[in-house]
Design an enzyme around this catalytic site. Structure first.
Site, PDB file in Angstrom:
ATOM      1  N   ASP A 183      -9.914  -5.737   7.092  1.00 19.40           N
ATOM      2  CA  ASP A 183      -9.545  -5.755   5.995  1.00 19.40           C
ATOM      3  C   ASP A 183      -7.924  -4.569   6.245  1.00 19.40           C
ATOM      4  O   ASP A 183      -8.365  -3.472   5.550  1.00 19.40           O
ATOM      5  CB  ASP A 183     -10.051  -6.544   4.956  1.00 19.40           C
ATOM      6  CG  ASP A 183      -8.414  -7.146   4.654  1.00 19.40           C
ATOM      7  OD1 ASP A 183      -8.948  -8.517   4.279  1.00 19.40           O
ATOM      8  OD2 ASP A 183      -7.873  -6.780   3.610  1.00 19.40           O
ATOM      9  N   ILE A 184      -6.578  -5.240   6.124  1.00 19.41           N
ATOM     10  CA  ILE A 184      -5.173  -4.463   5.461  1.00 19.41           C
ATOM     11  C   ILE A 184      -5.494  -4.140   4.093  1.00 19.41           C
ATOM     12  O   ILE A 184      -5.417  -5.297   3.410  1.00 19.41           O
ATOM     13  CB  ILE A 184      -4.146  -4.792   5.849  1.00 19.41           C
ATOM     14  CG1 ILE A 184      -4.260  -4.792   8.266  1.00 19.41           C
ATOM     15  CG2 ILE A 184      -3.421  -4.096   6.309  1.00 19.41           C
ATOM     16  CD1 ILE A 184      -3.283  -5.738   8.457  1.00 19.41           C
ATOM     17  N   GLU A 226      -4.897 -11.809   7.209  1.00 28.41           N
ATOM     18  CA  GLU A 226      -5.724  -9.758   7.808  1.00 28.41           C
ATOM     19  C   GLU A 226      -6.180 -10.366   8.387  1.00 28.41           C
ATOM     20  O   GLU A 226      -6.537  -8.246   7.947  1.00 28.41           O
ATOM     21  CB  GLU A 226      -4.101  -9.082   6.579  1.00 28.41           C
ATOM     22  CG  GLU A 226      -5.050  -8.676   5.157  1.00 28.41           C
ATOM     23  CD  GLU A 226      -5.174  -9.811   4.267  1.00 28.41           C
ATOM     24  OE1 GLU A 226      -4.935  -9.686   3.028  1.00 28.41           O
ATOM     25  OE2 GLU A 226      -4.414 -11.140   4.503  1.00 28.41           O
TER      26      GLU A 226
END
Length: 306
Positions: A183-184, A226
């Site tokens: 996950d960003i 994301e």
């Protein structure tokens, strides 16, 4: 000297007019050739001569082998099948950048011996081109149906389907597997600061970084806004953590283009490896997802394992 001759008595009467076999072949509006067992051209239609860019009689008395050894082998096969009273399958033939479907039939004497074959060539170039276009279109549609439009990674549905099959294979072969959830960090801030177009660019570039660092056998999908998941076949916990750390450091060091501004991005990664009760990707997702949120809670830009 070829072992055949044109019998001038072989005539067809239409009223007061006489048609020779030679004349008949000249006006047949399709590509036709008469070939003997030696592979020699006996008669050719004008259309056949045209597609070969040949002058009248240019092919007569010449063997097919002089033009194509492959075609000569096909003719030899044809007569072998005729002798067994079998049907010769139609086949495609390429001539001067065009494709023709070739259908043949034997000419037999009173005892049933096939002494020659008649071949009819039908131009199917456009059909073949259409088939190729449709096949390409179907492949593109398949890609669109299975791929995320932004990152070109597998979409959630396709990722699930492939991973479930891979898990079934791992169970049958008794091999290990692991899953990473990536996950960003602070992705909302990227969107709010630089706009959604910049966020899309960053997400694409992060996806490219992950693909670049993964193996060709790894299954990679975009499974959330994301969030990117990676199924790692034949990978234990230690190797999964090693790969995750490689990806984390690679992304941390990279500069990402946010509408012309180069920015730093980090990711949080959760890992889960094979457990006996994992039967589907949904089972693993729960632990890998939980590990990823643990990484975020513990400061982000790190890896956690469950």
């Amino acid at each position: 000297m070829a072992s055949y001759e044109m019998d001038k008595k072989n005539l067809i009467k239409v009223g007061n007019e006489i048609i020779t076999l030679k004349k008949l072949f000249e006006v047949i509006p399709v590509s036709v050739v008469l070939i003997n067992r030696k592979g020699e051209h006996i008669l050719d239609s004008k259309v056949l001569l045209d597609i070969n860019n040949s002058e009248p009689h240019a092919l007569v008395r010449h063997k097919v082998a002089e033009l194509s050894k492959e075609d000569a082998n096909i003719i030899e096969r044809d007569f072998g099948l005729f002798d067994q009273n079998k049907t010769v399958p139609a086949h495609d033939l390429a001539i001067n950048n065009k494709t023709y479907k070739v259908v043949v039939a034997p000419l037999r004497n009173d005892s049933g011996y096939a002494f020659a074959e008649l071949a009819v060539l039908t131009d199917i170039t456009e059909n073949k081109n259409t088939e190729h276009r449709l096949a390409k279109l179907n492949e593109q549609l398949k890609q669109l149906a299975s791929r995320d439009g932004l990152t070109q990674l597998l979409n959630w549905y396709s990722y699930n389907d492939i991973c479930n099959k891979m898990i079934g294979l791992a169970r049958r072969e008794n091999t290990s597997f692991s899953v990473m959830f990536i996950d960003i960090d602070h992705f909302k801030k990227v969107n709010d600061t630089y706009g959604h177009a910049a966020g899309d660019t960053v997400l694409r570039e992060v996806a490219d970084c992950i693909v670049e660092n993964c193996r060709k056998t790894d299954i990679i999908g975009r499974v959330g806004g994301e969030e990117i998941a990676v199924y790692l076949p034949q990978t234990d916990c230690h190797d999964a953590i090693t790969l995750a750390e490689k990806i984390r450091i690679y992304i941390e060091k990279e500069k990402f283009d946010a509408e012309g501004t180069l920015i730093n991005i980090t990711v949080s990664i959760g890992i889960s490896n094979d457990k006996p009760y994992y039967q589907t990707i949904a089972d693993i997702k729960k632990d890998a997802d939980a590990a990823m949120y643990m990484a975020k809670s513990n400061g982000r830009n790190r890896i956690e394992h469950l």
